[in-house]
Design an enzyme around this catalytic site. Structure first.
Site, PDB file in Angstrom:
ATOM      1  N   PRO A   1     -11.845  13.297 -26.975  1.00 27.64           N
ATOM      2  CA  PRO A   1     -12.024  14.327 -25.953  1.00 27.64           C
ATOM      3  C   PRO A   1     -13.449  14.292 -25.417  1.00 27.64           C
ATOM      4  CG  PRO A   1     -12.027  15.328 -28.143  1.00 27.64           C
ATOM      5  CD  PRO A   1     -11.821  13.846 -28.341  1.00 27.64           C
ATOM      6  N   ASP A  60     -14.066  26.984 -24.755  1.00 29.82           N
ATOM      7  CA  ASP A  60     -14.690  25.673 -24.560  1.00 29.82           C
ATOM      8  C   ASP A  60     -15.063  25.411 -23.103  1.00 29.82           C
ATOM      9  OD1 ASP A  60     -14.603  24.941 -27.197  1.00 29.82           O
ATOM     10  OD2 ASP A  60     -13.352  23.167 -26.915  1.00 29.82           O
ATOM     11  N   GLY A  77     -17.594   6.649 -11.464  1.00 32.37           N
ATOM     12  CA  GLY A  77     -18.626   5.749 -12.004  1.00 32.37           C
ATOM     13  C   GLY A  77     -18.350   5.396 -13.459  1.00 32.37           C
ATOM     14  N   GLY A  85      -8.277   5.926  -8.687  1.00 34.35           N
ATOM     15  CA  GLY A  85      -7.544   5.633  -9.908  1.00 34.35           C
ATOM     16  C   GLY A  85      -6.695   4.391  -9.876  1.00 34.35           C
ATOM     17  N   LYS A 127      -7.081   4.018  -3.762  1.00 38.39           N
ATOM     18  CA  LYS A 127      -8.465   3.555  -3.602  1.00 38.39           C
ATOM     19  C   LYS A 127      -9.242   3.754  -4.914  1.00 38.39           C
ATOM     20  CE  LYS A 127      -8.594   5.399   1.002  1.00 38.39           C
ATOM     21  NZ  LYS A 127      -9.405   5.819   2.125  1.00 38.39           N
ATOM     22  N   GLU A 138      -7.688   7.841 -14.222  1.00 39.06           N
ATOM     23  CA  GLU A 138      -7.484   9.094 -13.472  1.00 39.06           C
ATOM     24  C   GLU A 138      -8.864   9.607 -13.113  1.00 39.06           C
ATOM     25  OE1 GLU A 138      -4.670  10.402 -12.513  1.00 39.06           O
ATOM     26  OE2 GLU A 138      -3.370   8.987 -13.536  1.00 39.06           O
ATOM     27  N   GLU A 192     -15.042  10.582 -14.269  1.00 41.58           N
ATOM     28  CA  GLU A 192     -15.673  10.263 -12.986  1.00 41.58           C
ATOM     29  C   GLU A 192     -15.446   8.809 -12.583  1.00 41.58           C
ATOM     30  OE1 GLU A 192     -19.801  11.176 -13.154  1.00 41.58           O
ATOM     31  OE2 GLU A 192     -19.427  13.305 -13.514  1.00 41.58           O
ATOM     32  N   TRP A 250     -13.507  17.211 -19.316  1.00 42.44           N
ATOM     33  CA  TRP A 250     -13.661  18.541 -19.912  1.00 42.44           C
ATOM     34  C   TRP A 250     -12.952  19.664 -19.172  1.00 42.44           C
ATOM     35  CZ3 TRP A 250     -15.719  20.731 -15.744  1.00 42.44           C
ATOM     36  CH2 TRP A 250     -16.661  20.014 -14.983  1.00 42.44           C
ATOM     37  N   ASN A 251     -12.297  19.373 -18.047  1.00 40.71           N
ATOM     38  CA  ASN A 251     -11.766  20.501 -17.263  1.00 40.71           C
ATOM     39  C   ASN A 251     -10.427  21.031 -17.772  1.00 40.71           C
ATOM     40  OD1 ASN A 251     -10.558  18.137 -16.391  1.00 40.71           O
ATOM     41  ND2 ASN A 251     -10.409  18.801 -14.267  1.00 40.71           N
ATOM     42  N   GLU A 287       0.048   8.957 -14.208  1.00 38.80           N
ATOM     43  CA  GLU A 287       0.453   9.780 -15.343  1.00 38.80           C
ATOM     44  C   GLU A 287       1.670  10.578 -14.900  1.00 38.80           C
ATOM     45  OE1 GLU A 287      -3.220  11.826 -16.645  1.00 38.80           O
ATOM     46  OE2 GLU A 287      -3.251  10.359 -18.271  1.00 38.80           O
ATOM     47  N   CYS A 307      -9.712  17.863 -10.232  1.00 39.37           N
ATOM     48  CA  CYS A 307      -9.895  16.577  -9.554  1.00 39.37           C
ATOM     49  C   CYS A 307      -9.185  16.502  -8.207  1.00 39.37           C
ATOM     50  CB  CYS A 307      -9.406  15.461 -10.458  1.00 39.37           C
ATOM     51  SG  CYS A 307      -7.737  15.744 -11.058  1.00 39.37           S
ATOM     52  N   GLU A 360     -17.879  14.201  -4.280  1.00 35.98           N
ATOM     53  CA  GLU A 360     -17.181  15.170  -5.131  1.00 35.98           C
ATOM     54  C   GLU A 360     -18.224  16.101  -5.752  1.00 35.98           C
ATOM     55  OE1 GLU A 360     -15.526  13.946  -8.968  1.00 35.98           O
ATOM     56  OE2 GLU A 360     -13.692  15.011  -8.451  1.00 35.98           O
TER      57      GLU A 360
HETATM   58  P1  NAD Z   1     -17.170  11.761 -17.242  1.00 38.94           P
HETATM   59  O1  NAD Z   1     -16.816  10.492 -16.553  1.00 38.94           O
HETATM   60  O2  NAD Z   1     -18.583  12.152 -17.326  1.00 38.94           O
HETATM   61  O3  NAD Z   1     -16.644  11.745 -18.755  1.00 38.94           O
HETATM   62  C1  NAD Z   1     -15.273  11.541 -19.061  1.00 38.94           C
HETATM   63  C2  NAD Z   1     -15.154  11.029 -20.468  1.00 38.94           C
HETATM   64  O4  NAD Z   1     -15.710   9.728 -20.554  1.00 38.94           O
HETATM   65  C3  NAD Z   1     -15.865  11.869 -21.528  1.00 38.94           C
HETATM   66  O5  NAD Z   1     -15.046  11.940 -22.671  1.00 38.94           O
HETATM   67  C4  NAD Z   1     -17.120  11.054 -21.814  1.00 38.94           C
HETATM   68  O6  NAD Z   1     -17.643  11.264 -23.103  1.00 38.94           O
HETATM   69  C5  NAD Z   1     -16.596   9.649 -21.667  1.00 38.94           C
HETATM   70  N1  NAD Z   1     -17.576   8.629 -21.343  1.00 38.94           N
HETATM   71  C6  NAD Z   1     -18.773   8.774 -20.722  1.00 38.94           C
HETATM   72  N2  NAD Z   1     -19.350   7.569 -20.553  1.00 38.94           N
HETATM   73  C7  NAD Z   1     -18.510   6.636 -21.072  1.00 38.94           C
HETATM   74  C8  NAD Z   1     -18.539   5.214 -21.178  1.00 38.94           C
HETATM   75  N3  NAD Z   1     -19.556   4.499 -20.708  1.00 38.94           N
HETATM   76  N4  NAD Z   1     -17.485   4.594 -21.760  1.00 38.94           N
HETATM   77  C9  NAD Z   1     -16.435   5.295 -22.197  1.00 38.94           C
HETATM   78  N5  NAD Z   1     -16.350   6.642 -22.138  1.00 38.94           N
HETATM   79  C10 NAD Z   1     -17.380   7.313 -21.568  1.00 38.94           C
HETATM   80  O7  NAD Z   1     -16.292  12.886 -16.520  1.00 38.94           O
HETATM   81  P2  NAD Z   1     -16.335  14.455 -16.781  1.00 38.94           P
HETATM   82  O8  NAD Z   1     -17.629  14.976 -16.221  1.00 38.94           O
HETATM   83  O9  NAD Z   1     -15.982  14.733 -18.189  1.00 38.94           O
HETATM   84  O10 NAD Z   1     -15.113  14.987 -15.892  1.00 38.94           O
HETATM   85  C11 NAD Z   1     -15.200  15.281 -14.529  1.00 38.94           C
HETATM   86  C12 NAD Z   1     -14.633  14.139 -13.710  1.00 38.94           C
HETATM   87  O11 NAD Z   1     -13.298  13.874 -14.138  1.00 38.94           O
HETATM   88  C13 NAD Z   1     -14.518  14.467 -12.235  1.00 38.94           C
HETATM   89  O12 NAD Z   1     -14.937  13.358 -11.480  1.00 38.94           O
HETATM   90  C14 NAD Z   1     -13.032  14.695 -12.024  1.00 38.94           C
HETATM   91  O13 NAD Z   1     -12.580  14.466 -10.733  1.00 38.94           O
HETATM   92  C15 NAD Z   1     -12.430  13.752 -13.016  1.00 38.94           C
HETATM   93  N6  NAD Z   1     -11.073  14.156 -13.371  1.00 38.94           N
HETATM   94  C16 NAD Z   1     -10.017  13.412 -12.896  1.00 38.94           C
HETATM   95  C17 NAD Z   1      -8.714  13.790 -13.194  1.00 38.94           C
HETATM   96  C18 NAD Z   1      -7.530  13.011 -12.679  1.00 38.94           C
HETATM   97  O14 NAD Z   1      -6.448  13.180 -13.197  1.00 38.94           O
HETATM   98  N7  NAD Z   1      -7.681  12.175 -11.663  1.00 38.94           N
HETATM   99  C19 NAD Z   1      -8.477  14.907 -14.000  1.00 38.94           C
HETATM  100  C20 NAD Z   1      -9.568  15.626 -14.473  1.00 38.94           C
HETATM  101  C21 NAD Z   1     -10.866  15.233 -14.154  1.00 38.94           C
END
Ligand code: NAD
Length: 487
Positions: free
Chosen positions: A175, A92, A229, A457, A454, A248, A227, A150-151, A461, A282, A384
């Site tokens: 997921p 995956d 945003g 998050g 900041k 997170e 993310e 997804w990571n 966890e 992250c 990032e």
């Molecule tokens: P993403 O924000 O694009 O998506 C994350 C999840 O949110 C996905 O399941 C997506 O389908 C869902 N999503 C998208 N838009 C949404 C909305 N409007 N409302 C509700 N859910 C929505 O992030 P990504 O690209 O999957 O992951 C990468 C990011 O995750 C990086 O910025 C990374 O730093 C962060 N990350 C943080 C941690 C942590 O523990 N701090 C761990 C892993 C990844």
């Protein structure tokens, strides 16, 4: 060849949607579609809420020790199926087997085990107040939603469900649409272990399904990983029904290497914190500040080891230690940042291009990339990237580097390398980050709370305090004497 189609997992079994809408999942190392997944339509969404309500009623009525016993069975199954689950994660995500085989399932199982152990130990308080007294109960919240990135798909599902379920809640987990299978496997394992149907449900889809979860008034809490945003949108939507949130989010974390550091160890940390999971972590230390006295030694060793020791290729090959990025789109994004780094005047020490390894020629690989001569205001130093791209900067003065390291709206992680024990603690105490390492980088055991300062998050966890984020305190005042009333 037809590929499998996975349905949503509701009330203990797979449930077909009504619209028939699906999405495709691609193996990032081959570019091939490996399976399809049904999108959670309105029928599935309603069923998920009903299922979670029933699941919550059954699960919250059990004693913590009963819940703990069942969760520990799930932990045992996770460990037994380590290799099968690790393979799901490799296909995956595109990450190397040599990582998934010993990290992804293991660290997920550890967290469920940790919270299963803590659940029966959670106690309320009692206090005497005059002739009367009060006591408190730690009650579960109800239905909690988890939304994953997804990571580390399976690990994230475990990190969110572990404390939520241990505290007696039901979960609806969504997921990432890039990596949906790990959560389904976890749902099956929970059922096999004896978790009642409806306690852990998996809904599938992209932003729209996430938005439904965050807005639904039956859901008491959202734990989100993704993310910054997206996190803001999730929080704004959750505010509509005043849900509790855990966030997170992303980071742009600094690693400070002082001139008394063990330079080889610092290089190891920098490489782990930029190239492990092909840079899609992250907490990565993507800004490396190196003291001017050891700068040349640091970058010489970094260049040699990056060019000699990294093997990109078919992620299932146990020798491979650099996998494919999650998607073509993400590969293009990362390459775009590299172009920007060059345009803004950073010097490429090594890497910088897309890769097409012989054993995985169609995968979305990017060379491990190191920029030197970086300046604090460059885009590659500020934003990032979430790929194998490291920026190295030079410093001279301790106070100055602390100020530079803190000059960001993010605050997920930070690290310091020095042999001076007083400096190590003095510096780390001033860094504005929630997860810090001294002479180490990246380890995140179940016992240690993790989360951002900041805009990286809200909440934590892992660690003991996380169980409190999945319970609410009920205070009960007990009158032991007659009420004095003026009426
Ligand atoms: P993403 O924000 O694009 O998506 C994350 C999840 O949110 C996905 O399941 C997506 O389908 C869902 N999503 C998208 N838009 C949404 C909305 N409007 N409302 C509700 N859910 C929505 O992030 P990504 O690209 O999957 O992951 C990468 C990011 O995750 C990086 O910025 C990374 O730093 C962060 N990350 C943080 C941690 C942590 O523990 N701090 C761990 C892993 C990844």
């Amino acid at each position: 060849m037809t590929t499998p189609v996975y349905e949503n997992f509701i009330n203990g079994h797979f449930l077909k949607n009504q619209t028939g809408d699906t999405f495709a999942v691609t193996n990032p190392a081959t570019g091939e579609v490996i399976y399809h997944v049904e999108i959670a339509d309105e029928f599935i969404q309603n069923a998920a809420i009903e299922s979670a309500k029933q699941g919550f009623a059954a699960w919250s009525a059990m004693t913590p020790i009963e819940r703990s016993r069942i969760l520990l069975k799930a932990v045992a199954i996770l460990r037994e199926r380590n290799d099968e689950l690790a393979k799901v994660e490799v296909l995956d995500t595109g990450k190397p087997w040599q990582e998934a085989e010993c990290v992804d399932v293991e660290t997920g199982a550890d967290v469920i085990e940790y919270f299963a152990g803590l659940a029966p130990a959670q106690v309320g308080q009692q206090q005497i107040v005059g002739n009367d007294f009060y006591y408190t109960r730690k009650e579960p919240l109800g239905i909690c939603a988890g939304i994953g990135a997804w990571n580390y798909p399976l690990q994230i599902a475990c990190w969110k469900s572990g404390p939520a379920l241990a505290a007696g809640n039901a979960v609806i987990f969504k997921p990432s649409e890039e990596t949906p299978l790990g959560a389904i496997k976890l749902a099956e394992i929970f059922i096999e272990a004896g978790v009642p149907a409806g306690v852990f449900n998996v809904v599938q889809g992209a932003a729209e399904v996430g938005q439904w979860l965050t807005a639904n008034p039956n859901i008491e809490k959202v734990s989100f990983t993704g993310e910054v945003g997206t996190g803001k949108k999730v929080m704004a939507s959750a505010a509509g029904s005043l849900k509790d949130v855990t966030m997170e989010l992303g980071g742009k974390s600094p690693l400070l290497v002082f001139d008394d550091a063990d330079v080889s160890q610092a290089v190891s940390a920098a490489m782990l914190g930029n190239f492990y999971t092909q840079g899609e972590i992250c907490t990565n230390c993507t800004r490396i500040y190196v003291h001017k006295n050891v700068y040349q030694q640091f970058i010489d060793e970094l260049k040699t080891r990056t060019e000699q020791n990294i093997i990109a290729g078919d992620p299932m090959d146990p020798e491979v230690n650099l996998g494919a990025l999650i998607s073509k789109k993400h590969q293009e994004l990362v390459l775009g940042y590299i172009d920007k780094g060059i345009q803004e005047g950073a010097t490429l020490l090594t890497g910088g291009k897309a890769l097409s390894p012989a054993s995985a020629p169609n995968g979305y690989f990017v060379e491990p990339t190191v920029f030197v001569d970086c300046k604090d205001d460059m885009t590659i130093v500020k934003e990032e990237i979430f790929g194998p791209v490291m920026s190295v900067l030079v410093f001279d003065d301790e106070d100055d580097v602390i100020q530079r390291a803190n000059d960001t709206h993010l605050g997920l992680a930070a690290g310091v390398f020095t042999k001076d024990i007083q400096r190590a603690h003095r510096v780390i105490h001033q860094l504005q980050a929630g997860i810090c390492w001294i002479n180490s980088y990246g380890n995140s055991p179940a016992e240690m709370p993790v989360g951002g300062y900041k805009q990286s998050g809200i909440g934590r966890e892992n660690g003991i305090e996380t169980l409190d984020h999945y319970t609410q305190t009920k205070s009960i005042y007990v009158g032991m004497s007659n009420i004095e009333s003026p009426f």
